[in-house]
Each structure stands twice: as C-alpha cells, then as structure tokens.
Design a protein around this motif. Structure first.
Motif, PDB file in Angstrom:
ATOM      1  N   ASN A  88       0.822  -1.211   0.000  1.00 22.22           N
ATOM      2  CA  ASN A  88       0.000   0.000   0.000  1.00 22.22           C
ATOM      3  C   ASN A  88       0.858   1.264   0.000  1.00 22.22           C
ATOM      4  OD1 ASN A  88      -2.458  -1.478   0.139  1.00 22.22           O
ATOM      5  ND2 ASN A  88      -2.061  -1.846   2.316  1.00 22.22           N
ATOM      6  N   SER A  89       2.181   1.107  -0.174  1.00 23.98           N
ATOM      7  CA  SER A  89       3.087   2.252  -0.154  1.00 23.98           C
ATOM      8  C   SER A  89       3.202   2.844  -1.559  1.00 23.98           C
ATOM      9  CB  SER A  89       4.461   1.835   0.352  1.00 23.98           C
ATOM     10  OG  SER A  89       5.085   1.004  -0.601  1.00 23.98           O
ATOM     11  N   SER A  90       4.000   3.912  -1.671  1.00 22.31           N
ATOM     12  CA  SER A  90       4.167   4.608  -2.954  1.00 22.31           C
ATOM     13  C   SER A  90       5.408   4.163  -3.708  1.00 22.31           C
ATOM     14  CB  SER A  90       4.248   6.123  -2.699  1.00 22.31           C
ATOM     15  OG  SER A  90       5.346   6.421  -1.838  1.00 22.31           O
ATOM     16  N   VAL A  91       6.108   3.160  -3.203  1.00 21.77           N
ATOM     17  CA  VAL A  91       7.327   2.667  -3.862  1.00 21.77           C
ATOM     18  C   VAL A  91       7.220   1.157  -4.046  1.00 21.77           C
ATOM     19  CG1 VAL A  91       8.777   4.507  -2.935  1.00 21.77           C
ATOM     20  CG2 VAL A  91       8.537   2.341  -1.671  1.00 21.77           C
ATOM     21  N   ASP A  92       8.049   0.592  -4.944  1.00 19.26           N
ATOM     22  CA  ASP A  92       8.089  -0.856  -5.135  1.00 19.26           C
ATOM     23  C   ASP A  92       8.746  -1.512  -3.927  1.00 19.26           C
ATOM     24  OD1 ASP A  92       8.815  -0.796  -8.717  1.00 19.26           O
ATOM     25  OD2 ASP A  92       7.041  -0.266  -7.573  1.00 19.26           O
ATOM     26  N   VAL A  93       8.262  -2.701  -3.581  1.00 21.10           N
ATOM     27  CA  VAL A  93       8.873  -3.472  -2.499  1.00 21.10           C
ATOM     28  C   VAL A  93       9.183  -4.866  -3.013  1.00 21.10           C
ATOM     29  CG1 VAL A  93       7.589  -2.201  -0.747  1.00 21.10           C
ATOM     30  CG2 VAL A  93       6.689  -4.378  -1.591  1.00 21.10           C
ATOM     31  N   ARG A  94      10.087  -5.497  -2.359  1.00 23.22           N
ATOM     32  CA  ARG A  94      10.388  -6.909  -2.651  1.00 23.22           C
ATOM     33  C   ARG A  94      10.867  -7.601  -1.387  1.00 23.22           C
ATOM     34  NH1 ARG A  94      15.862  -8.170  -3.338  1.00 23.22           N
ATOM     35  NH2 ARG A  94      17.282  -6.364  -3.437  1.00 23.22           N
ATOM     36  N   ILE A  95      10.753  -8.908  -1.381  1.00 21.13           N
ATOM     37  CA  ILE A  95      11.282  -9.699  -0.270  1.00 21.13           C
ATOM     38  C   ILE A  95      12.291 -10.680  -0.832  1.00 21.13           C
ATOM     39  CG2 ILE A  95       9.205  -9.462   1.133  1.00 21.13           C
ATOM     40  CD1 ILE A  95       8.418 -12.266   0.305  1.00 21.13           C
ATOM     41  N   GLY A  96      13.313 -10.967  -0.035  1.00 22.55           N
ATOM     42  CA  GLY A  96      14.365 -11.897  -0.477  1.00 22.55           C
ATOM     43  C   GLY A  96      14.764 -12.811   0.665  1.00 22.55           C
ATOM     44  N   GLY A  97      15.007 -14.052   0.331  1.00 17.14           N
ATOM     45  CA  GLY A  97      15.411 -15.017   1.347  1.00 17.14           C
ATOM     46  C   GLY A  97      16.919 -15.159   1.421  1.00 17.14           C
ATOM     47  N   GLY A  98      17.388 -15.864   2.442  1.00 17.78           N
ATOM     48  CA  GLY A  98      18.817 -16.103   2.600  1.00 17.78           C
ATOM     49  C   GLY A  98      19.086 -16.889   3.869  1.00 17.78           C
ATOM     50  N   ASN A  99      20.335 -17.359   4.007  1.00 15.61           N
ATOM     51  CA  ASN A  99      20.773 -18.103   5.196  1.00 15.61           C
ATOM     52  C   ASN A  99      19.844 -19.278   5.504  1.00 15.61           C
ATOM     53  OD1 ASN A  99      22.849 -16.212   5.511  1.00 15.61           O
ATOM     54  ND2 ASN A  99      21.581 -14.897   6.803  1.00 15.61           N
ATOM     55  N   ALA A 100      19.389 -19.975   4.457  1.00 12.62           N
ATOM     56  CA  ALA A 100      18.470 -21.098   4.664  1.00 12.62           C
ATOM     57  C   ALA A 100      19.218 -22.285   5.260  1.00 12.62           C
ATOM     58  CB  ALA A 100      17.821 -21.498   3.343  1.00 12.62           C
ATOM     59  N   CYS A 101      18.596 -22.913   6.264  1.00 13.54           N
ATOM     60  CA  CYS A 101      19.186 -24.101   6.902  1.00 13.54           C
ATOM     61  C   CYS A 101      18.103 -25.147   7.092  1.00 13.54           C
ATOM     62  CB  CYS A 101      19.800 -23.756   8.250  1.00 13.54           C
ATOM     63  SG  CYS A 101      21.262 -22.714   8.160  1.00 13.54           S
ATOM     64  N   VAL A 102      18.445 -26.405   6.786  1.00 14.20           N
ATOM     65  CA  VAL A 102      17.586 -27.538   7.112  1.00 14.20           C
ATOM     66  C   VAL A 102      18.175 -28.181   8.349  1.00 14.20           C
ATOM     67  CG1 VAL A 102      16.803 -29.789   6.380  1.00 14.20           C
ATOM     68  CG2 VAL A 102      16.786 -27.899   4.773  1.00 14.20           C
ATOM     69  N   ASP A 103      17.466 -28.048   9.487  1.00  5.70           N
ATOM     70  CA  ASP A 103      18.057 -28.359  10.788  1.00  5.70           C
ATOM     71  C   ASP A 103      19.351 -27.550  10.938  1.00  5.70           C
ATOM     72  OD1 ASP A 103      15.887 -29.945  11.321  1.00  5.70           O
ATOM     73  OD2 ASP A 103      16.864 -31.815  10.720  1.00  5.70           O
ATOM     74  N   ASP A 104      20.522 -28.206  11.022  1.00  3.85           N
ATOM     75  CA  ASP A 104      21.783 -27.453  11.172  1.00  3.85           C
ATOM     76  C   ASP A 104      22.591 -27.421   9.887  1.00  3.85           C
ATOM     77  OD1 ASP A 104      22.132 -28.807  14.483  1.00  3.85           O
ATOM     78  OD2 ASP A 104      21.271 -26.908  13.850  1.00  3.85           O
ATOM     79  N   PHE A 105      21.999 -27.822   8.753  1.00  6.12           N
ATOM     80  CA  PHE A 105      22.750 -27.893   7.490  1.00  6.12           C
ATOM     81  C   PHE A 105      22.304 -26.762   6.566  1.00  6.12           C
ATOM     82  CE2 PHE A 105      25.388 -29.996   4.513  1.00  6.12           C
ATOM     83  CZ  PHE A 105      24.788 -29.855   3.272  1.00  6.12           C
ATOM     84  N   GLN A 106      23.278 -25.917   6.150  1.00  2.00           N
ATOM     85  CA  GLN A 106      22.948 -24.778   5.282  1.00  2.00           C
ATOM     86  C   GLN A 106      22.713 -25.255   3.853  1.00  2.00           C
ATOM     87  OE1 GLN A 106      25.674 -21.544   5.542  1.00  2.00           O
ATOM     88  NE2 GLN A 106      24.545 -20.229   4.143  1.00  2.00           N
ATOM     89  N   VAL A 107      21.655 -24.769   3.237  1.00  2.06           N
ATOM     90  CA  VAL A 107      21.285 -25.145   1.868  1.00  2.06           C
ATOM     91  C   VAL A 107      20.960 -23.890   1.067  1.00  2.06           C
ATOM     92  CG1 VAL A 107      20.355 -27.386   2.569  1.00  2.06           C
ATOM     93  CG2 VAL A 107      18.854 -25.410   2.491  1.00  2.06           C
ATOM     94  N   PRO A 108      21.073 -23.967  -0.270  1.00  4.12           N
ATOM     95  CA  PRO A 108      20.646 -22.835  -1.096  1.00  4.12           C
ATOM     96  C   PRO A 108      19.129 -22.736  -1.117  1.00  4.12           C
ATOM     97  CG  PRO A 108      21.355 -24.664  -2.471  1.00  4.12           C
ATOM     98  CD  PRO A 108      21.699 -25.032  -1.060  1.00  4.12           C
ATOM     99  N   ASP A 109      18.600 -21.503  -1.198  1.00  9.54           N
ATOM    100  CA  ASP A 109      17.158 -21.310  -1.336  1.00  9.54           C
ATOM    101  C   ASP A 109      16.901 -20.528  -2.616  1.00  9.54           C
ATOM    102  OD1 ASP A 109      16.431 -18.216  -0.009  1.00  9.54           O
ATOM    103  OD2 ASP A 109      18.401 -19.083   0.224  1.00  9.54           O
ATOM    104  N   TYR A 110      15.698 -20.639  -3.132  1.00 14.98           N
ATOM    105  CA  TYR A 110      15.371 -20.078  -4.424  1.00 14.98           C
ATOM    106  C   TYR A 110      14.138 -19.171  -4.294  1.00 14.98           C
ATOM    107  CZ  TYR A 110      18.311 -24.039  -5.600  1.00 14.98           C
ATOM    108  OH  TYR A 110      19.326 -24.939  -5.653  1.00 14.98           O
TER     109      TYR A 110
END
Length: 463
Positions: A88-110
């Motif tokens: 509802n704002s006057s500018v574009d917004v986006r969300i981005g993921g990162g630091n994904a972990c499955v339990d204690d194992f780091q994995v890439p996220d898309y």
C-alpha cells in the motif's frame, strides 16, 4: 480430468496401509492478536498451530504466509513457502530469502516473483530442494530456518527469521504420493473397483521385477568393485616402486652434486650452485576439471554445474579454497589441489575410463539388441540419444529412458550408479552412453501390456 471413482478408492487403499496417522493442517484466519505478535517479533514460527502468520504489518506493507507446499516433481522433490505481499506504499517493495538451513545444514534457497509494485498485491515464493540436503545424509528434517528481508526501492527495511516446521508439509507429501498413483492410471471413470485391484497387482508385479533387476545389477557392481580393488592394489605397489626409484635417484644426484660442488684445497670458489625447482603440474583436461568442480561444490565452494570448463566462477572457487586451506594460491588445478581435495585416485580412475572408451563399439544397432538380446549380452557398446525420462532405480542407482536417433520407436533403458555424474540428467538432454548390454528390460504399462526394450548399464555418460 482425474478419475474420481479410482481416485477415491486409491486414497482409501493408501490410508488403510499407513501405520501412523498424518497430521491435518487447518488453514484458519489469523486473529488480530496473533498478527500483531508476529509482526513485532524478529522470529516467526510457521507450524500446524500457526500456519499463516503475518510477517510484516508496517509502513503500509503487509507480508503474510499464504500457503506451504510440497511437490514430488517426478522424483526431484522440493518444499515451498508462499507469501502474500500487500504493498500500500508509494514505492516498489520486494522480499528476499537467505541463510536457509535444514536443521543445522545450510542449503541454497530459491526466490520466485519477489517484487511487488506500489499500490498492488502479489505472491512471492521461497523454495528448498531435497537434492541439496540429501547429499549430507538428511533424509528427513524437523525445521527449515530462513532469513526473510523486506526491501523498499532496493533499500533494506527489516529482516525476520522464519522457523518453518516440517509438519506443515507432511499432509502435502502424502497427497503428492496419492497424486502420483492417480497419474499412472489411465482407466475410465465408469470402471469398477475390481480394475483398481488389478492395477495395484500390476504395480506390485512390476516392483518385484525391478527388485530382481536391481539384484542382478548389484551382483555385477560387486564384481566390478572387486576388480577395481585389485587394480588399486596393483597401482599402490607401482607407486611404491616409483617412490623408491625416485628416492634412489635423488640420493645419487645428491652425492654427485656434493662431489661436484666441493672445492679443492687450492681452488678458488667463484659462484654458488643454482637450485633447480620444478613447477607444479597444471591440469586442463575436461575430465579432471569436472571432478575438481564436483569436489569443490561438495566442500561448499560453488563452481556451478560441473561441466569440465574453467570459467570465472570455477577460478574464484579454486582461489578461495587454496586461500582457506593455506596451499599455493594460483587459481589453477594442480597436483597440490588434487591432493588437498582428496581426488587423486578418482582422477586416475576417470583418466583410465576415458582411455577405455575405445573398448566400446558404436557398430551395434538397436534392431540387433531387440531381436537377439542374449547374443549381445555383456558386450561393450556406445549409443547416443535424447533423454525421455529419469528416475530413482533404488540401491544407489538412477535409470533413464532415451530415444535413439530421436525416434520414439527406438527407446533404450539405461541404468547408472548415482556417483557416476556430478549432476542430474534432465528431459531432452542429448547424451552419449558407453556401457554394457544387460539384455532386455521388461515392464508392464497400464493399458499397453508388457513392453520390452534393450537395457544398457552405463560406465561413462557424456553430455
């Protein structure tokens, strides 16, 4: 259109055969109290009790969990969380993921469709793939942790940590299993329940035949493994002999050098001897490069797809690894790098396999294998074709059906060990297979009876 009657009966069979219950997720509307609490917290829980929490409700932007989804994806499954973004704002917004972990194992996220323009609503997705954490021995997990960041005009506004419970996907997984069974059924809606029983019996028979084929392959693999161990022992003895020869030669060179460089009592020493240094060998062949790329990927230094080509991404990964391990930093594939990665023997075996390509003949034809399969069983041969389908054959093996000369009437069944390639084969990939004929592979197809096609177990596969 799905066959409703068959679907219902298959679902009943699946439910009856399960020994444990499946949690049922109720997607209820969030209360104002829950929304306010989720929006204010830096850590958000996504669970059966709270499946659709609000992530942000601030500065004219609302971000909420819309849905969670599991997809078997023809044997290459992934988990996905879906967000509803109300801008509802006057500018574009986006969300981005990162630091994904499955339990204690780091994995890439898309991330998919992460940007929402001013004054609009949109859906954004974050996904993780089973293939990215199964390599670490994780067959199941309890929690998917994800850092989600909100940007306005590419300026970071806020970050939240999402703790996504595995249980929110479990109902999706069981539904996906039932859908896979439905897709195998080509029966008409008006067929009776007896047809379902017949189809299940056919699937059980086909599964038994596959297990028998797998047993034969295991026996062949065991023989090949024993032969390989014998070659390793011979290679080890040869290395020891070469080492002794080098030591003997070095001792001889040292004695000669001492005699030559010791001045006589009445001689004038004018110049010190110069030390000879041998440069480290650099490897540029595609086979060695591909093995190094695969090893670096597994060690956490991303090279991209192991394609056997030295590019900027591979050079950066090599340099980062050399710096981290304290070895010579030159960005090159050298003996020192191979030893540090522990792939010397793997490279030697791959080079031997490359040299063995001449043993595989391209003179055999599809018709010969189809008409007289027993005559050519055990023969080494070479075929090129396009991938139609791939899947898990069990016991660390993968199968692929390929059509030769792009002809759907000349389809072959290919099997290979999972560690043969550092990447997955995809539909429409053009590959060349070097392998041994195993005769005929037969399977039952619903509505088409028994289908028999030539079967080759691959020793080498090239893209």
């Amino acid at each position: 259109m799905k066959k409703k009657t068959v679907t219902k009966l298959l679902t009943m069979c699946m439910v009856a055969s399960l020994s444990v219950g499946t949690p049922v997720i109720t997607w209820a509307s969030d209360t104002g109290t829950t929304n306010q609490k989720s929006a204010e917290s830096d850590s958000i829980e996504v669970s059966v009790k709270s499946p659709t929490p609000v992530i942000w409700d601030e500065e004219d932007v609302i971000v909420k969990v819309q849905d969670t989804h599991y997809d078997d994806n023809s044997g290459n499954p992934f988990y996905q969380i879906e967000f509803m973004v109300e801008n509802n704002s006057s500018v574009d917004v986006r969300i981005g993921g990162g630091n994904a972990c499955v339990d204690d194992f780091q994995v890439p996220d898309y991330t998919s469709s992460s940007s929402v323009i001013a004054g609009k609503k949109g859906i954004c997705n974050e996904s993780i793939w089973t293939k990215d954490f199964s390599k670490a021995g994780i067959d199941d997990f309890e929690k998917w942790e994800l850092t989600l960041t909100l940007y306005k005009d590419d300026t970071e506004v806020s970050s939240k940590t999402l703790n996504i419970a595995k249980e929110v996907f479990e109902n999706e997984e069981n539904t996906s299993d039932i859908d896979n069974i439905e897709e195998k059924s080509d029966t008409e809606e008006s067929e009776k329940s007896e047809t379902v029983d017949a189809n299940v019996e056919e699937l059980q028979t086909e599964n038994a035949e596959l297990k028998e084929k797998n047993s034969e392959l295991e026996s062949q693999y065991k023989d090949l493994k024993e032969e390989n161990e014998s070659l390793k022992k011979k290679n080890k003895k040869l290395k020891q002999q070469v080492k002794k020869l080098k030591e003997s030669r070095n001792e001889s060179d040292t004695e000669t050098t001492q005699e030559e460089t010791t001045p006589a009592a009445d001689a004038e020493v004018t110049e010190a001897p110069t030390e000879n240094t041998q440069p480290d060998t650099e490897y540029k062949d595609a086979t060695t490069i591909r093995i190094v790329q695969q090893a670096l990927n597994e060690a956490g230094y991303n090279c991209g797809t192991p394609d056997g080509l030295i590019g900027g991404k591979t050079t950066e990964a090599i340099t980062a690894y050399q710096t981290q391990k304290g070895i010579s930093v030159n960005g090159l594939v050298t003996d020192e790098l191979l030893q540090s990665l522990g792939v010397v023997e793997k490279v030697q075996e791959a080079v031997k396999a490359e040299a063995s390509k001449a043993e595989y003949s391209a003179d055999y034809t599809y018709d010969q294998l189809s008409r007289n399969p027993d005559t050519y069983k055990g023969k080494k041969m070479k075929f090129t074709g396009k991938v139609l389908q791939t899947g898990d054959a069990g016991d660390n093996m993968t199968y692929a059906r390929i059509k030769i000369n792009n002809d759907i009437n000349t389809v072959m069944f290919i099997t290979y060990m999972n560690d043969l390639l550092g990447y997955r084969l995809l539909e429409d990939d053009n590959i060349t297979v070097y392998g041994t004929s195993c005769g005929i592979y037969s399977y039952k197809s619903v509505g088409a009876g028994t289908i028999s096609i030539p079967w080759i177990h691959a020793d080498i596969i090239e893209m």
